[in-house]
Design a protein around this motif. Structure first.
Motif, PDB file in Angstrom:
ATOM      1  N   VAL A  31       0.845  -1.197   0.000  1.00  0.00           N
ATOM      2  CA  VAL A  31       0.000   0.000   0.000  1.00  0.00           C
ATOM      3  C   VAL A  31       0.878   1.244   0.000  1.00  0.00           C
ATOM      4  O   VAL A  31       0.611   2.199  -0.723  1.00  0.00           O
ATOM      5  CB  VAL A  31      -0.963  -0.003   1.209  1.00  0.00           C
ATOM      6  N   ALA A  41       0.749   4.180  -2.739  1.00  0.00           N
ATOM      7  CA  ALA A  41       0.484   5.561  -2.349  1.00  0.00           C
ATOM      8  C   ALA A  41       1.623   6.480  -2.794  1.00  0.00           C
ATOM      9  O   ALA A  41       1.383   7.593  -3.284  1.00  0.00           O
ATOM     10  CB  ALA A  41       0.288   5.649  -0.837  1.00  0.00           C
ATOM     11  N   LEU A  83      -6.977   6.340   1.326  1.00  0.00           N
ATOM     12  CA  LEU A  83      -6.780   4.923   1.618  1.00  0.00           C
ATOM     13  C   LEU A  83      -8.035   4.428   2.330  1.00  0.00           C
ATOM     14  O   LEU A  83      -8.316   4.825   3.459  1.00  0.00           O
ATOM     15  CB  LEU A  83      -5.538   4.724   2.489  1.00  0.00           C
TER      16      LEU A  83
END
Length: 89
Positions: A38, A42, A55
């Motif tokens: 993640v 990002a 998120l």
């Protein structure tokens, strides 16, 4: 653009990315490996011009301590860079 990252063997995690919207949706159990993936996603969204990245963790059933630490660090990194990481849970 929507991309689905398959979960690593032995976990039930899915990541859906809507790049045009700067949105990452995670589902399943979030481990440090998943949180690191993640983070990479990002960072790529931020590097491609998204000042704000969302998120969405509403589909996450649980997270280990290391995963939570990684997400806290990511949130701080965004703030230090003048961006914003919004976390929905």
């Amino acid at each position: 653009m929507t991309a689905v990252t398959p979960p690593p063997a032995g976990t039930a995690r899915t990541e859906v990315v809507v790049g045009d919207a700067g949105l990452i949706c995670a589902r399943g159990h979030l481990t440090s490996l998943g949180a690191d993936l993640v983070r990479g996603t990002a960072d790529r969204l931020r590097d491609s011009g998204h000042r704000r990245v969302v998120l969405d963790l509403r589909g996450v059933r649980g997270a280990d301590d290391d995963a939570l630490r990684i997400l806290r660090e990511l949130h701080s990194e965004f703030a230090l860079a003048g961006g914003e990481l919004l976390i929905r849970s």
